[in-house]
Design a protein around this motif. Structure first.
Motif, short mmCIF file in Angstrom:
data_model
loop_
_atom_site.label_atom_id
_atom_site.label_comp_id
_atom_site.label_asym_id
_atom_site.label_seq_id
_atom_site.Cartn_x
_atom_site.Cartn_y
_atom_site.Cartn_z
N LEU A 68 0.90 -1.40 0.18
CA LEU A 68 -0.04 0.27 0.01
C LEU A 68 0.78 1.06 -0.04
O LEU A 68 0.53 2.28 -0.68
CB LEU A 68 -0.84 0.07 1.03
CG LEU A 68 -1.95 -0.95 1.17
CD1 LEU A 68 -2.84 -1.13 2.58
CD2 LEU A 68 -3.11 -0.85 -0.05
N ILE A 69 1.93 1.15 0.69
CA ILE A 69 2.93 2.32 0.88
C ILE A 69 3.53 2.77 -0.29
O ILE A 69 3.50 3.95 -0.96
CB ILE A 69 3.88 2.30 2.00
CG1 ILE A 69 3.37 2.12 3.35
CG2 ILE A 69 5.09 3.25 1.73
CD1 ILE A 69 4.32 1.82 4.51
N GLN A 70 3.77 1.47 -1.26
CA GLN A 70 4.42 1.87 -2.57
C GLN A 70 3.54 2.39 -3.55
O GLN A 70 3.98 2.71 -4.60
CB GLN A 70 5.00 0.22 -2.89
CG GLN A 70 6.20 -0.25 -2.36
CD GLN A 70 6.53 -1.74 -2.60
OE1 GLN A 70 5.84 -2.38 -3.06
NE2 GLN A 70 7.58 -2.04 -2.26
N LEU A 71 2.14 2.18 -3.28
CA LEU A 71 1.21 2.72 -4.16
C LEU A 71 0.66 4.23 -3.66
O LEU A 71 -0.23 4.54 -4.15
CB LEU A 71 -0.08 1.75 -4.29
CG LEU A 71 0.07 0.39 -4.74
CD1 LEU A 71 -0.90 -0.48 -4.58
CD2 LEU A 71 0.40 0.60 -6.37
N GLY A 72 1.57 4.68 -2.51
CA GLY A 72 1.04 5.90 -1.98
C GLY A 72 0.11 5.87 -1.23
O GLY A 72 -0.59 7.11 -0.79
N ILE A 73 -0.28 4.91 -0.46
CA ILE A 73 -1.51 4.86 0.30
C ILE A 73 -0.70 4.62 2.00
O ILE A 73 -0.18 3.88 2.29
CB ILE A 73 -2.44 3.58 0.01
CG1 ILE A 73 -2.95 3.75 -1.08
CG2 ILE A 73 -3.54 3.40 1.14
CD1 ILE A 73 -3.68 2.39 -1.53
N THR A 74 -1.01 5.58 2.83
CA THR A 74 -0.70 5.52 4.10
C THR A 74 -1.56 5.37 5.00
O THR A 74 -1.06 5.29 6.21
CB THR A 74 0.39 6.95 4.22
OG1 THR A 74 -0.55 8.05 4.09
CG2 THR A 74 1.61 7.00 3.36
N ASN A 75 -2.74 5.83 4.97
CA ASN A 75 -3.86 6.06 5.76
C ASN A 75 -4.28 4.65 5.92
O ASN A 75 -5.44 4.22 5.07
CB ASN A 75 -4.88 7.13 5.56
CG ASN A 75 -5.66 7.00 6.65
OD1 ASN A 75 -5.82 6.30 7.82
ND2 ASN A 75 -6.81 7.75 6.54
N MET A 76 -3.85 3.74 6.54
CA MET A 76 -4.42 2.23 6.89
C MET A 76 -4.44 1.77 8.13
O MET A 76 -3.67 2.41 9.07
CB MET A 76 -3.31 1.50 5.85
CG MET A 76 -1.96 1.24 6.72
SD MET A 76 -0.85 0.37 5.42
CE MET A 76 -0.23 1.53 4.46
N GLN A 77 -5.41 0.89 8.47
CA GLN A 77 -5.18 0.26 10.06
C GLN A 77 -5.18 -1.37 9.74
O GLN A 77 -5.77 -1.70 8.81
CB GLN A 77 -6.64 0.64 10.44
CG GLN A 77 -6.75 2.24 10.89
CD GLN A 77 -7.84 2.48 11.57
OE1 GLN A 77 -8.21 1.74 12.45
NE2 GLN A 77 -8.40 3.95 11.28
N HIS A 78 -4.77 -2.01 10.69
CA HIS A 78 -4.76 -3.28 10.51
C HIS A 78 -5.35 -4.11 11.81
O HIS A 78 -5.24 -3.75 12.93
CB HIS A 78 -3.43 -3.71 10.58
CG HIS A 78 -3.01 -5.33 10.96
ND1 HIS A 78 -2.03 -5.62 11.87
CD2 HIS A 78 -3.28 -6.27 10.34
CE1 HIS A 78 -1.98 -6.78 11.90
NE2 HIS A 78 -2.89 -7.30 10.79
N VAL A 79 -6.22 -5.07 11.58
CA VAL A 79 -6.83 -5.97 12.64
C VAL A 79 -6.48 -7.32 12.53
O VAL A 79 -6.22 -8.16 11.09
CB VAL A 79 -8.14 -5.61 12.76
CG1 VAL A 79 -8.63 -4.51 13.06
CG2 VAL A 79 -8.83 -6.14 11.49
N LYS A 80 -6.27 -8.19 13.40
CA LYS A 80 -5.91 -9.43 13.49
C LYS A 80 -7.41 -10.41 13.72
O LYS A 80 -7.46 -11.83 13.62
CB LYS A 80 -5.25 -9.95 14.59
CG LYS A 80 -3.68 -9.35 14.44
CD LYS A 80 -2.74 -9.87 15.36
CE LYS A 80 -1.16 -9.16 14.87
NZ LYS A 80 -0.35 -9.88 15.85
N TYR A 81 -8.52 -9.92 14.24
CA TYR A 81 -9.64 -10.60 14.35
C TYR A 81 -10.81 -9.82 13.58
O TYR A 81 -10.91 -8.63 13.42
CB TYR A 81 -9.90 -10.43 16.08
CG TYR A 81 -8.93 -10.96 16.87
CD1 TYR A 81 -9.22 -12.16 17.22
CD2 TYR A 81 -8.03 -10.23 17.23
CE1 TYR A 81 -8.23 -12.94 17.90
CE2 TYR A 81 -7.21 -10.92 18.16
CZ TYR A 81 -7.04 -12.19 18.55
OH TYR A 81 -6.11 -12.66 19.24
N CYS A 82 -11.72 -10.83 13.30
CA CYS A 82 -12.85 -10.37 12.29
C CYS A 82 -13.82 -9.59 12.78
O CYS A 82 -14.19 -8.40 12.44
CB CYS A 82 -13.58 -11.78 11.97
SG CYS A 82 -12.78 -12.89 10.69
N ASP A 83 -13.72 -9.82 14.33
CA ASP A 83 -14.91 -8.71 15.10
C ASP A 83 -14.45 -7.43 15.26
O ASP A 83 -15.20 -6.51 15.15
CB ASP A 83 -14.81 -9.41 16.57
CG ASP A 83 -15.65 -10.73 16.91
OD1 ASP A 83 -16.35 -11.21 15.58
OD2 ASP A 83 -16.10 -11.21 17.86
#
Length: 222
Positions: free
Chosen positions: A22-37
């Motif tokens: 995503l960073i390589q595509l110029g996207i920096t606003n991202m969030q990450h989760v490990k659980y579906c809930d």
């Protein structure tokens, strides 16, 4: 390009690879989760804050641990998110290659891309993100395109599927005929079932019934 992306992935190394992409595509606003809930909570919170996500990248399989969760798979998560934010662009990034699962995701939940995790999948993920952003055409990895395009799999009917399932259970054609009669499935005569089995073997170029079952399992038909 997309402004805000949510990544649902429980393997750190894979999540980091997606984030780098995503960073390589110029996207920096991202969030990450490990659980579906947690993905559902993030989606709802973003909508409440009037800052919704415009892309979801999710795996389908999530390893269970000591935490109690309501949703246990990416497919369940996509179905729930589809109710909350149906317009959210969605890319599935998974090793799953079952035809029925992939078709359901495209047909019922209108996912925008399916990238199969493999040796060259990061490049395909880049292509998928760019294509989903710039056009309305769906993207699917080259390794599994044949699953969606398979013509023979689209020719079989309900009775064919039931025959395949019974063969997978190890039942004989006599037993299948008896089962069809009790379930009011037609045709239920042994001769008709034998003809259908032979036709299925010809269609899928199977050497025998065991080979037929293996092929149709691989295609996700049963």
């Amino acid at each position: 390009m997309f402004n805000k992306v949510l990544i649902a992935e429980d393997i750190d190394t894979i999540s980091l690879a997606v984030q780098l992409t995503l960073i390589q595509l110029g996207i920096t606003n991202m969030q990450h989760v490990k659980y579906c809930d947690d993905a559902i909570l993030k989606i709802k919170k973003a909508i409440q804050d009037n800052e919704p996500f415009d892309l979801l990248i999710t795996d389908l399989s999530f390893e269970p641990d000591s935490r109690s969760v309501k949703l246990t798979s990416g497919q369940e998560t996509i179905a729930e998110i589809h109710k909350i934010q149906p317009s959210l662009k969605t890319i599935v990034y998974s090793v799953e290659d079952k035809k029925s699962t992939i078709k359901t995701l495209y047909d019922d939940y209108k996912i925008n891309a399916y990238v199969h995790k493999s040796r060259n999948s990061i490049e395909q993920l880049k292509t998928a993100i760019t294509q989903v952003y710039s056009s309305n055409s769906a993207f699917i990895s080259t390794e599994i395109k044949y699953l969606i395009a398979d013509k023979e799999a689209n020719k079989i009917d309900y009775a064919d599927v039931q025959i395949l399932k019974q063969l997978a259970l190890g039942n004989t054609q006599d037993q299948i005929a008896d089962f069809f009669k009790t379930q009011n499935i037609n045709p239920s005569s042994k001769s008709a079932i034998e003809k259908k089995v032979n036709k299925l073997k010809d269609s899928f170029k199977a050497n025998n019934t065991a080979h037929l079952v293996a092929i149709t399992k691989d295609l996700g038909i049963i």
